[in-house]
Scaffold this active site. Structure first.
Site, PDB file in Angstrom:
ATOM      1  N   ASP A   1      24.024  67.423 -37.642  1.00  0.00           N
ATOM      2  CA  ASP A   1      23.829  67.180 -39.065  1.00  0.00           C
ATOM      3  C   ASP A   1      24.382  68.349 -39.868  1.00  0.00           C
ATOM      4  OD1 ASP A   1      22.389  65.600 -41.258  1.00  0.00           O
ATOM      5  OD2 ASP A   1      21.529  67.595 -41.501  1.00  0.00           O
TER       6      ASP A   1
ATOM      7  N   THR B   1      27.553  65.470 -46.363  1.00  0.00           N
ATOM      8  CA  THR B   1      27.670  66.926 -46.465  1.00  0.00           C
ATOM      9  C   THR B   1      28.835  67.461 -45.631  1.00  0.00           C
ATOM     10  OG1 THR B   1      25.989  67.096 -44.735  1.00  0.00           O
ATOM     11  CG2 THR B   1      25.246  67.332 -46.994  1.00  0.00           C
ATOM     12  N   THR B   2      28.984  66.941 -44.422  1.00  0.00           N
ATOM     13  CA  THR B   2      30.090  67.396 -43.569  1.00  0.00           C
ATOM     14  C   THR B   2      31.423  67.069 -44.218  1.00  0.00           C
ATOM     15  OG1 THR B   2      28.734  67.048 -41.592  1.00  0.00           O
ATOM     16  CG2 THR B   2      31.109  67.241 -41.272  1.00  0.00           C
TER      17      THR B   2
ATOM     18  N   ASP C   1      18.261  60.461 -43.019  1.00  0.00           N
ATOM     19  CA  ASP C   1      19.564  60.042 -43.531  1.00  0.00           C
ATOM     20  C   ASP C   1      19.575  58.547 -43.827  1.00  0.00           C
ATOM     21  OD1 ASP C   1      20.513  62.573 -43.387  1.00  0.00           O
ATOM     22  OD2 ASP C   1      21.756  62.289 -41.616  1.00  0.00           O
TER      23      ASP C   1
END
Length: 549
Positions: free
Chosen positions: A65, A98-99, A394
């Site tokens: 994550d 986010t990644t 998530d």
């Protein structure tokens, strides 16, 4: 007339302060951003790898994550902290992307570095990036689709995409079921709009069994035990009373003294207190309540009386849990026992104290139409339950945005390659050096499908070429990468879906962060103070008099 030169050096900054300016500071910030992007790049997608993070206390976290990785990295450089904060904000708002945002930030700055090496001013790059970001978001909104009437299927596919890589391939359907059911329970209608409150889904972890043993409790699991061992362990057809104040003898609002001169008077006083407590218990019993949950404490005598009357009680329950219980059972929270009436009682099919691992917990379950529920996550180890929890979080955040917006896109790199193609067309109409920046933005977006392919074990350049060719032929915007075979496929038909807001927020966050760092042309770092010397100078004081002994 010439300006006179000072005879002594002028000190503007404190001694020991470090300063970096111009191209040097930009190059440093760009390098930091690229390192941050590289740190999370291998975790992207369902085939991404995990990171093992060990803190100063030796605690280990295993995760892929992006938000968790950046949080646990404990970065020190100002640019790295900025990127980590943006990632945290994005995770809090939409729960995913986010990644992608961190990777895209690094790629945008890498492209900017090449443009600056070609003597293109940062102002022109910023202007071009602004045009590209606005066009990208607008194009994604244009091609997005409504979830339609088959909500159940869409929700399941969205959650399956969100948790891919975080949950074992043997148990994703189980977790998908739990998340989708929880969202249905916790979704309400307000002012004609459907609203999902993520805070009404409580998550409890237990390191026992397997992920397949996880369950959805139609109600709440309290990390508490019964107030008294003599109370029933299980109550069926429970009528639940929720009380905020302590169940005890009420204290007077003013100070008062009672003069007791004989043992008989003391006994009479104690008997009167006991009688008042009995009346409270009788009140609870007479209104039909057989379960009492109290935010504060319960007098020891009251606990004993409740036990003798077969009433199940729980004390010291948090305010947030009281509110969740009200939504789950339909009870109305009251301040004092005397305010309890039959119409303020809630209902639960079963209230029971039972083992959860090594501890006893109170399960308030089988509620009628609960608006607050609990997901109990089970797994063999702490690392498993924590990663599944992140996947569930998530999934819940993903559905939260879709319930509100109702707009979705296909995944598998389809949105990025589509926007990249669109931006190249837009660049043809842009004049000046800004045109090169728009093209650079398009190239940065192509890094997402390339990384997905690389992480799945396919050649990124060949996959990107195949993907572009497929888009030219098909005319549909939903062609992405099938990570099982590396071939282009319609991701909408395959059921790989993502919320529109996740993609738009990721692109906007990446653009804003890259622009923020490109604008920096001067960095001044103050010298850290050595506090140990100040402490040594101060005399140590002991005792209450302030004297040194």
């Amino acid at each position: 007339m010439a300006t006179p030169q000072p005879s002594q050096p002028i000190l503007i900054l404190k001694e020991g302060t470090q300063r970096q300016t111009g191209r040097d500071v930009r190059n440093t910030n760009i390098q930091v951003a690229r390192i941050m992007g590289e740190a999370v790049k291998s975790t992207l997608g369902p085939k991404g790898m995990d990171k093992m993070l060990i803190d100063t206390f030796g605690d280990v976290v295993l995760t892929n994550d992006g938000a968790t990785i950046l949080k646990k990295m404990d970065v020190q450089h100002p640019a790295a902290k900025t990127i980590a904060e943006v990632a945290k904000t994005l995770d809090d708002e939409v729960g995913d992307g986010t990644t992608t945002a961190v990777m895209l930030t690094g790629e945008l700055l890498r492209e900017a570095s090449e443009l600056m090496a070609a003597r293109i001013h940062p102002a022109s790059i910023l202007s071009g990036y602004g045009i590209a970001a606005k066009e990208a978001v607008g194009y994604l909104e244009k091609i997005s689709v409504d979830i339609g009437e088959d909500e159940e299927k869409i929700y399941r596919n969205l959650v399956k995409t969100a948790i891919a890589g975080k949950v074992s391939e043997t148990s994703p359907d189980k977790i998908v079921d739990l998340v989708v059911k929880a969202v249905h329970y916790a979704t309400t209608e307000e002012n004609g709009k459907r609203v999902f409150d993520k805070d009404q889904v409580k998550i409890v972890k237990q390191e026992t069994g397997s992920v397949l043993d996880s369950e959805l409790v139609e109600g709440l699991v309290l990390l508490k035990e019964r107030a008294h061992p003599g109370m029933p362990e299980r109550v069926e057809d429970a009528k639940v009373a929720l009380v905020t104040e302590s169940i005890k003898i009420e204290e007077t609002e003013v100070d008062a003294e009672i003069a007791i001169t004989t043992p008989g008077e003391l006994k009479k006083f104690k008997d009167q207190e006991t009688e008042n407590l009995k009346k409270m218990v009788e009140k609870i019993k007479n209104v039909g309540a057989n379960v009492v949950i109290v935010q504060k404490g319960i007098d020891d005598k009251v606990q004993d009386m409740l036990a003798k009357n077969g009433i199940f009680a729980v004390k010291r329950v948090r305010k947030s849990e009281m509110e969740q219980l009200a939504r789950a059972t339909g009870a109305k929270i009251v301040s004092r026992v005397k305010d309890i009436t039959p119409d303020k009682l809630g209902y639960a099919g079963v209230v029971e104290e039972k083992k959860l691992g090594d501890e006893n917990r109170v399960f308030v379950e089988k509620c009628k139409n609960p608006r607050s529920v609990t997901i109990v996550i089970r797994g063999g180890t702490k690392h498993v339950t924590e990663e599944v929890e992140r996947g569930v979080e998530d999934g819940l955040k993903t559905l939260s945005t879709v319930v509100e917006d109702r707009r979705i896109l296909a995944g598998g790199g389809a949105p990025e390659i589509n926007v990249s193609r669109h931006l190249r067309k837009v660049a043809e109409k842009v004049t000046g050096k800004e045109q090169l920046a728009v093209i650079a933005f398009a190239k940065a977006l192509e890094s997402i499908p390339q990384t997905l392919a690389r992480n799945a074990g396919f050649n990124p350049m060949d996959t990107l070429a195949d993907l572009k060719a497929a888009h030219e032929k098909s005319g549909t915007p939903w062609i992405g990468i099938d990570l099982e075979n590396g071939k282009p496929v319609d991701m909408m038909e395959k059921g790989v879906l993502e919320p529109l807001r996740v993609k738009t927020q990721a692109i906007e966050s990446a653009h804003e962060t890259a622009a923020l760092l490109l604008r920096v042309d001067d960095m001044i770092v103050a010298k850290k103070e050595d506090l140990s010397k100040d402490l040594e100078k101060k005399p140590k004081k002991f005792g209450t008099t302030g004297k040194k002994w």
